[in-house]
Design a protein around this motif. Structure first.
Motif, PDB file in Angstrom:
ATOM      1  N   ALA A  42     -23.996   3.821   6.898  1.00  0.00           N
ATOM      2  CA  ALA A  42     -22.819   4.216   6.091  1.00  0.00           C
ATOM      3  C   ALA A  42     -23.150   4.505   4.961  1.00  0.00           C
ATOM      4  N   LEU A  43     -23.921   3.740   4.008  1.00  0.00           N
ATOM      5  CA  LEU A  43     -24.259   3.718   2.601  1.00  0.00           C
ATOM      6  C   LEU A  43     -24.918   4.858   2.615  1.00  0.00           C
ATOM      7  N   GLY A  44     -25.905   5.110   3.287  1.00  0.00           N
ATOM      8  CA  GLY A  44     -26.640   6.375   3.146  1.00  0.00           C
ATOM      9  C   GLY A  44     -25.810   7.854   3.304  1.00  0.00           C
ATOM     10  N   ARG A  45     -24.821   7.677   4.274  1.00  0.00           N
ATOM     11  CA  ARG A  45     -24.083   8.852   4.420  1.00  0.00           C
ATOM     12  C   ARG A  45     -23.318   9.098   3.177  1.00  0.00           C
ATOM     13  N   LEU A  46     -22.508   8.073   2.842  1.00  0.00           N
ATOM     14  CA  LEU A  46     -21.868   8.141   1.406  1.00  0.00           C
ATOM     15  C   LEU A  46     -22.405   9.048   0.544  1.00  0.00           C
ATOM     16  N   ARG A  47     -24.021   8.421   0.219  1.00  0.00           N
ATOM     17  CA  ARG A  47     -24.774   8.992  -0.824  1.00  0.00           C
ATOM     18  C   ARG A  47     -25.079  10.473  -0.638  1.00  0.00           C
ATOM     19  N   VAL A  48     -25.166  11.050   0.718  1.00  0.00           N
ATOM     20  CA  VAL A  48     -25.424  12.221   1.070  1.00  0.00           C
ATOM     21  C   VAL A  48     -24.127  13.076   0.893  1.00  0.00           C
ATOM     22  N   LEU A  49     -23.180  12.454   1.055  1.00  0.00           N
ATOM     23  CA  LEU A  49     -21.617  13.374   0.812  1.00  0.00           C
ATOM     24  C   LEU A  49     -21.361  13.432  -0.786  1.00  0.00           C
ATOM     25  N   GLY A  50     -22.250  12.739  -1.517  1.00  0.00           N
ATOM     26  CA  GLY A  50     -22.101  13.005  -2.909  1.00  0.00           C
ATOM     27  C   GLY A  50     -21.302  11.966  -3.824  1.00  0.00           C
ATOM     28  N   VAL A  51     -21.515  10.819  -3.109  1.00  0.00           N
ATOM     29  CA  VAL A  51     -20.729   9.693  -3.795  1.00  0.00           C
ATOM     30  C   VAL A  51     -21.764   9.387  -4.804  1.00  0.00           C
ATOM     31  N   LYS A  52     -21.205   9.013  -6.071  1.00  0.00           N
ATOM     32  CA  LYS A  52     -22.133   8.570  -7.130  1.00  0.00           C
ATOM     33  C   LYS A  52     -21.760   7.014  -7.457  1.00  0.00           C
ATOM     34  N   GLY A  53     -20.781   6.330  -7.001  1.00  0.00           N
ATOM     35  CA  GLY A  53     -20.545   5.076  -7.491  1.00  0.00           C
ATOM     36  C   GLY A  53     -19.359   4.671  -6.756  1.00  0.00           C
ATOM     37  N   LEU A  54     -19.185   3.272  -6.887  1.00  0.00           N
ATOM     38  CA  LEU A  54     -17.931   2.730  -6.198  1.00  0.00           C
ATOM     39  C   LEU A  54     -17.111   1.722  -7.281  1.00  0.00           C
ATOM     40  N   LEU A  67     -19.382  -5.035  -1.588  1.00  0.00           N
ATOM     41  CA  LEU A  67     -19.698  -3.780  -1.310  1.00  0.00           C
ATOM     42  C   LEU A  67     -19.743  -2.954  -2.579  1.00  0.00           C
ATOM     43  N   THR A  68     -18.813  -2.982  -3.607  1.00  0.00           N
ATOM     44  CA  THR A  68     -18.912  -2.381  -4.835  1.00  0.00           C
ATOM     45  C   THR A  68     -20.141  -2.653  -5.685  1.00  0.00           C
ATOM     46  N   ALA A  69     -20.537  -3.900  -5.658  1.00  0.00           N
ATOM     47  CA  ALA A  69     -21.510  -4.174  -6.506  1.00  0.00           C
ATOM     48  C   ALA A  69     -23.093  -3.668  -5.885  1.00  0.00           C
ATOM     49  N   TRP A  70     -23.053  -4.167  -4.577  1.00  0.00           N
ATOM     50  CA  TRP A  70     -24.233  -3.766  -4.060  1.00  0.00           C
ATOM     51  C   TRP A  70     -24.391  -2.255  -3.643  1.00  0.00           C
ATOM     52  N   GLY A  71     -23.279  -1.675  -3.385  1.00  0.00           N
ATOM     53  CA  GLY A  71     -23.421  -0.217  -3.139  1.00  0.00           C
ATOM     54  C   GLY A  71     -23.696   0.507  -4.505  1.00  0.00           C
ATOM     55  N   ASN A  72     -23.290   0.119  -5.443  1.00  0.00           N
ATOM     56  CA  ASN A  72     -23.622   0.567  -6.948  1.00  0.00           C
ATOM     57  C   ASN A  72     -25.070   0.230  -7.258  1.00  0.00           C
ATOM     58  N   ALA A  73     -25.523  -0.895  -6.789  1.00  0.00           N
ATOM     59  CA  ALA A  73     -27.040  -1.076  -6.975  1.00  0.00           C
ATOM     60  C   ALA A  73     -27.847  -0.149  -6.350  1.00  0.00           C
ATOM     61  N   LEU A  74     -27.472   0.003  -4.861  1.00  0.00           N
ATOM     62  CA  LEU A  74     -28.140   0.855  -4.059  1.00  0.00           C
ATOM     63  C   LEU A  74     -28.178   2.339  -4.683  1.00  0.00           C
ATOM     64  N   LEU A  75     -27.018   3.079  -5.002  1.00  0.00           N
ATOM     65  CA  LEU A  75     -26.868   4.271  -5.452  1.00  0.00           C
ATOM     66  C   LEU A  75     -27.521   4.395  -7.044  1.00  0.00           C
ATOM     67  N   GLY A  76     -27.439   3.443  -7.775  1.00  0.00           N
ATOM     68  CA  GLY A  76     -28.374   3.549  -9.136  1.00  0.00           C
ATOM     69  C   GLY A  76     -30.016   3.280  -8.683  1.00  0.00           C
ATOM     70  N   GLY A  77     -30.420   2.955  -7.559  1.00  0.00           N
ATOM     71  CA  GLY A  77     -31.834   2.800  -7.719  1.00  0.00           C
ATOM     72  C   GLY A  77     -32.285   1.414  -7.641  1.00  0.00           C
ATOM     73  N   ALA A  78     -31.442   0.528  -7.644  1.00  0.00           N
ATOM     74  CA  ALA A  78     -31.881  -0.890  -8.241  1.00  0.00           C
ATOM     75  C   ALA A  78     -31.926  -1.981  -6.942  1.00  0.00           C
TER      76      ALA A  78
END
Length: 264
Positions: free
Chosen positions: A65-77, A18-29
């Motif tokens: 859920a990952l999209g919601r975290l991004r909307v809430l302002g999460v920048k990374g995991l 979740l950390t790795a792929w969540g960061n990839a998503l949040l980073g646009g990768a």
């Protein structure tokens, strides 16, 4: 059946995925669907509950859920891999730390003070098991995570740790260690090199994670074998040797997974 923290050194922690792929998503990768599929892996399903603004008992799929975290302002995991007496990667409060310690893992958000702990339900007969995962989200303290090294520090510690773990295993009477140890040693020698981390991670983090998993595998083999240590004092001495090496390996894993958020 509720799963206990995994002791398989070859199995990636779900919080790591979740950390790795969540960061990839949040980073646009990575796309939302690709990230969610990678986190779920071979599990039957993953659901998330307790996100800020959720009603009691409300459940969401990973993509939402990952999209919601991004909307809430999460920048990374960030990953946490706590063990008894070592709250590695955690920030508190005590209630969240206790949940994470029981699971042996957790994910902490950067930018919003929330964390997620997996509750894993395993089902099916031996040899054909699957799992469902419920990620419970809760508030965490906005503070630096405990005892997480930099990649440079982790790499230096691992170099020494890998030498010590290899020497320790070489000193065992492996031939007399029993079938389980021999099986584990054979699995280590034949291990594959699965893709580690996720798109966007620096090669140094991938290299450190691979070394950390090698150390964990060697320590698992050593811990499962009586080998040449036949006396109580010799076994106690080996446990005393293994403990700091195991901590080094966990610290390095956390540093590798957190490189997308913690390294410039």
């Amino acid at each position: 059946m509720l799963a206990t923290p995994s002791e398989n050194p070859y199995e990636e922690p779900r919080s790591g995925r979740l950390t790795a792929w969540g960061n990839a998503l949040l980073g646009g990768a990575a796309s939302p669907d690709d990230a969610a599929a990678a986190v779920q892996g071979a599990d039957e399903s993953h659901r998330v509950t307790g996100l800020p603004g959720d009603a009691e008992g409300e459940l969401h799929g990973l993509t939402w859920a990952l999209g919601r975290l991004r909307v809430l302002g999460v920048k990374g995991l960030r990953l946490a891999l706590p063990a008894a007496g070592h709250p590695l990667g955690l920030t508190g409060p005590a209630r969240f730390n206790d949940l994470a310690l029981g699971a042996g893992e957790a994910v902490l958000a950067v930018g919003v003070p929330v964390g997620l702990v997996p509750e894993i339900q395993v089902f099916g007969p031996a040899g054909d098991r699957s799992a469902t995962v419920l990620w419970r989200c809760a508030e965490v303290n906005d503070a630096p995570p405990a005892d997480v090294p930099s990649l440079h520090e982790a790499e230096r510690e691992l170099a020494d740790g890998l030498r010590e773990a290899t020497a320790l295993l070489a000193g065992l009477d492996v031939a007399g260690a029993g079938p389980e140890t021999l099986k584990a040693l054979d699995a280590y020698r034949r291990r594959g090199h699965a893709e580690l981390l996720a798109p966007g991670y620096p090669p140094r983090a991938v290299r450190i994670l691979e070394s950390a998993r090698q150390v964990s595998a060697l320590l698992s083999i050593a811990a499962g074998s009586h080998g040449a240590a036949v006396s109580a004092s010799e076994m106690a001495a080996r446990r005393a040797t293994l403990a700091p090496l195991e901590r080094t390996a966990r610290r390095a894993q956390v540093a590798a997974y957190n490189a997308m958020t913690d390294e410039p």
